[in-house]
Design a protein around this motif. Structure first.
Motif, PDB file in Angstrom:
ATOM      1  N   MET A   1      50.970  34.525  40.599  1.00  5.81           N
ATOM      2  CA  MET A   1      50.671  35.926  40.604  1.00  5.81           C
ATOM      3  C   MET A   1      50.320  36.407  42.019  1.00  5.81           C
ATOM      4  O   MET A   1      50.733  37.486  42.421  1.00  5.81           O
ATOM      5  N   VAL A   2      49.565  35.584  42.725  1.00  4.85           N
ATOM      6  CA  VAL A   2      49.192  35.937  44.084  1.00  4.85           C
ATOM      7  C   VAL A   2      50.433  35.929  44.975  1.00  4.85           C
ATOM      8  O   VAL A   2      50.606  36.811  45.820  1.00  4.85           O
ATOM      9  N   ARG A   3      51.310  34.933  44.758  1.00  6.07           N
ATOM     10  CA  ARG A   3      52.539  34.873  45.553  1.00  6.07           C
ATOM     11  C   ARG A   3      53.384  36.117  45.345  1.00  6.07           C
ATOM     12  O   ARG A   3      53.958  36.651  46.299  1.00  6.07           O
ATOM     13  N   MET A   4      53.469  36.595  44.113  1.00  2.83           N
ATOM     14  CA  MET A   4      54.262  37.792  43.832  1.00  2.83           C
ATOM     15  C   MET A   4      53.659  39.018  44.503  1.00  2.83           C
ATOM     16  O   MET A   4      54.386  39.841  45.057  1.00  2.83           O
ATOM     17  N   SER A   5      52.346  39.133  44.462  1.00  2.21           N
ATOM     18  CA  SER A   5      51.678  40.277  45.089  1.00  2.21           C
ATOM     19  C   SER A   5      51.862  40.272  46.599  1.00  2.21           C
ATOM     20  O   SER A   5      52.212  41.294  47.200  1.00  2.21           O
ATOM     21  N   VAL A   6      51.659  39.116  47.202  1.00  2.00           N
ATOM     22  CA  VAL A   6      51.802  39.005  48.654  1.00  2.00           C
ATOM     23  C   VAL A   6      53.248  39.257  49.058  1.00  2.00           C
ATOM     24  O   VAL A   6      53.525  39.969  50.023  1.00  2.00           O
ATOM     25  N   ALA A   7      54.198  38.694  48.302  1.00  2.00           N
ATOM     26  CA  ALA A   7      55.610  38.888  48.622  1.00  2.00           C
ATOM     27  C   ALA A   7      56.015  40.351  48.457  1.00  2.00           C
ATOM     28  O   ALA A   7      56.816  40.869  49.246  1.00  2.00           O
ATOM     29  N   GLY A   8      55.482  41.033  47.458  1.00  2.57           N
ATOM     30  CA  GLY A   8      55.807  42.444  47.260  1.00  2.57           C
ATOM     31  C   GLY A   8      55.302  43.325  48.380  1.00  2.57           C
ATOM     32  O   GLY A   8      56.041  44.157  48.922  1.00  2.57           O
ATOM     33  N   VAL A   9      54.057  43.135  48.762  1.00  5.83           N
ATOM     34  CA  VAL A   9      53.469  43.949  49.829  1.00  5.83           C
ATOM     35  C   VAL A   9      54.108  43.604  51.180  1.00  5.83           C
ATOM     36  O   VAL A   9      54.483  44.494  51.951  1.00  5.83           O
ATOM     37  N   ALA A  10      54.230  42.317  51.464  1.00  6.18           N
ATOM     38  CA  ALA A  10      54.816  41.900  52.739  1.00  6.18           C
ATOM     39  C   ALA A  10      56.295  42.280  52.815  1.00  6.18           C
ATOM     40  O   ALA A  10      56.793  42.618  53.899  1.00  6.18           O
ATOM     41  N   GLY A  11      57.000  42.247  51.687  1.00  5.94           N
ATOM     42  CA  GLY A  11      58.396  42.678  51.673  1.00  5.94           C
ATOM     43  C   GLY A  11      58.530  44.150  51.998  1.00  5.94           C
ATOM     44  O   GLY A  11      59.455  44.567  52.702  1.00  5.94           O
ATOM     45  N   PHE A  12      57.606  44.947  51.507  1.00  5.51           N
ATOM     46  CA  PHE A  12      57.605  46.377  51.806  1.00  5.51           C
ATOM     47  C   PHE A  12      57.345  46.621  53.292  1.00  5.51           C
ATOM     48  O   PHE A  12      58.022  47.428  53.929  1.00  5.51           O
ATOM     49  N   ILE A  13      56.392  45.898  53.846  1.00  7.15           N
ATOM     50  CA  ILE A  13      56.082  46.027  55.272  1.00  7.15           C
ATOM     51  C   ILE A  13      57.258  45.542  56.117  1.00  7.15           C
ATOM     52  O   ILE A  13      57.592  46.137  57.138  1.00  7.15           O
ATOM     53  N   LEU A  14      57.912  44.480  55.658  1.00  8.39           N
ATOM     54  CA  LEU A  14      59.045  43.924  56.391  1.00  8.39           C
ATOM     55  C   LEU A  14      60.212  44.898  56.473  1.00  8.39           C
ATOM     56  O   LEU A  14      60.950  44.903  57.461  1.00  8.39           O
ATOM     57  N   VAL A  15      60.376  45.749  55.468  1.00  8.86           N
ATOM     58  CA  VAL A  15      61.430  46.774  55.515  1.00  8.86           C
ATOM     59  C   VAL A  15      61.218  47.686  56.720  1.00  8.86           C
ATOM     60  O   VAL A  15      62.168  48.006  57.449  1.00  8.86           O
ATOM     61  N   PHE A  16      59.994  48.081  56.953  1.00  8.34           N
ATOM     62  CA  PHE A  16      59.710  48.974  58.070  1.00  8.34           C
ATOM     63  C   PHE A  16      59.815  48.267  59.414  1.00  8.34           C
ATOM     64  O   PHE A  16      60.252  48.856  60.403  1.00  8.34           O
ATOM     65  N   ILE A  17      59.435  47.011  59.460  1.00 10.66           N
ATOM     66  CA  ILE A  17      59.591  46.243  60.698  1.00 10.66           C
ATOM     67  C   ILE A  17      61.069  46.079  61.028  1.00 10.66           C
ATOM     68  O   ILE A  17      61.486  46.248  62.184  1.00 10.66           O
ATOM     69  N   GLU A  18      61.879  45.763  60.030  1.00  4.61           N
ATOM     70  CA  GLU A  18      63.319  45.630  60.244  1.00  4.61           C
ATOM     71  C   GLU A  18      63.924  46.959  60.689  1.00  4.61           C
ATOM     72  O   GLU A  18      64.783  46.986  61.584  1.00  4.61           O
ATOM     73  N   SER A  19      63.496  48.047  60.085  1.00  5.53           N
ATOM     74  CA  SER A  19      64.000  49.369  60.468  1.00  5.53           C
ATOM     75  C   SER A  19      63.640  49.698  61.911  1.00  5.53           C
ATOM     76  O   SER A  19      64.458  50.249  62.647  1.00  5.53           O
ATOM     77  N   TYR A  20      62.425  49.350  62.311  1.00  8.78           N
ATOM     78  CA  TYR A  20      61.991  49.611  63.679  1.00  8.78           C
ATOM     79  C   TYR A  20      62.825  48.807  64.680  1.00  8.78           C
ATOM     80  O   TYR A  20      63.210  49.318  65.735  1.00  8.78           O
ATOM     81  N   ILE A  21      63.113  47.564  64.347  1.00 12.72           N
ATOM     82  CA  ILE A  21      63.942  46.731  65.224  1.00 12.72           C
ATOM     83  C   ILE A  21      65.335  47.318  65.363  1.00 12.72           C
ATOM     84  O   ILE A  21      65.896  47.373  66.467  1.00 12.72           O
ATOM     85  N   VAL A  22      65.916  47.784  64.256  1.00 13.65           N
ATOM     86  CA  VAL A  22      67.240  48.412  64.308  1.00 13.65           C
ATOM     87  C   VAL A  22      67.193  49.671  65.165  1.00 13.65           C
ATOM     88  O   VAL A  22      68.105  49.918  65.970  1.00 13.65           O
ATOM     89  N   MET A  23      66.142  50.468  65.019  1.00 19.44           N
ATOM     90  CA  MET A  23      66.029  51.682  65.828  1.00 19.44           C
ATOM     91  C   MET A  23      65.936  51.351  67.312  1.00 19.44           C
ATOM     92  O   MET A  23      66.524  52.048  68.145  1.00 19.44           O
ATOM     93  N   LEU A  24      65.224  50.295  67.663  1.00 22.15           N
ATOM     94  CA  LEU A  24      65.113  49.913  69.070  1.00 22.15           C
ATOM     95  C   LEU A  24      66.455  49.443  69.630  1.00 22.15           C
ATOM     96  O   LEU A  24      66.836  49.826  70.741  1.00 22.15           O
ATOM     97  N   PHE A  25      67.161  48.593  68.893  1.00 24.44           N
ATOM     98  CA  PHE A  25      68.424  48.050  69.381  1.00 24.44           C
ATOM     99  C   PHE A  25      69.514  49.109  69.476  1.00 24.44           C
ATOM    100  O   PHE A  25      70.288  49.131  70.426  1.00 24.44           O
ATOM    101  N   LYS A  26      69.575  49.978  68.486  1.00 27.18           N
ATOM    102  CA  LYS A  26      70.637  50.977  68.441  1.00 27.18           C
ATOM    103  C   LYS A  26      70.287  52.261  69.186  1.00 27.18           C
ATOM    104  O   LYS A  26      71.158  53.086  69.432  1.00 27.18           O
ATOM    105  N   GLY A  27      69.029  52.455  69.501  1.00 28.33           N
ATOM    106  CA  GLY A  27      68.615  53.666  70.182  1.00 28.33           C
ATOM    107  C   GLY A  27      68.502  54.863  69.256  1.00 28.33           C
ATOM    108  O   GLY A  27      68.571  56.009  69.700  1.00 28.33           O
TER     109      GLY A  27
END
Length: 77
Positions: A1-27
């Motif tokens: 249960m804890v793994r699912m909660s951590v993975a859900g929250v961290a997965g949501f945060i990771l979406v924004f980190i990935e988006s930020y990286i794409v924005m930096l590379f592509k301008g």
């Protein structure tokens, strides 16, 4: 249960980190996901990636604890 909660929250945060990286590379100034469905798909991929990593870490930890317990019991004999 804890793994699912951590993975859900961290997965949501990771979406924004990935988006930020794409924005930096592509301008880009913003990233358009094209709706809620692609966003949820990316979030689900991140969730399952993190959940599998956390599962492997849990299994490694449990095996390490079992090995330590065996070594401790062998030393006492």
């Amino acid at each position: 249960m804890v793994r699912m909660s951590v993975a859900g929250v961290a997965g949501f945060i990771l979406v924004f980190i990935e988006s930020y990286i794409v924005m930096l590379f592509k301008g880009y100034q913003t990233v358009e996901f094209g709706g809620i469905s692609p966003f949820v798909s990316v979030w689900a991929m991140n969730f399952f990636l993190l959940f599998s990593i956390l599962t492997q870490v849990k299994n490694w930890y449990l095996e390490r604890e079992e090995e330590r317990a065996e070594n401790y019991s062998d030393e006492r004999l």
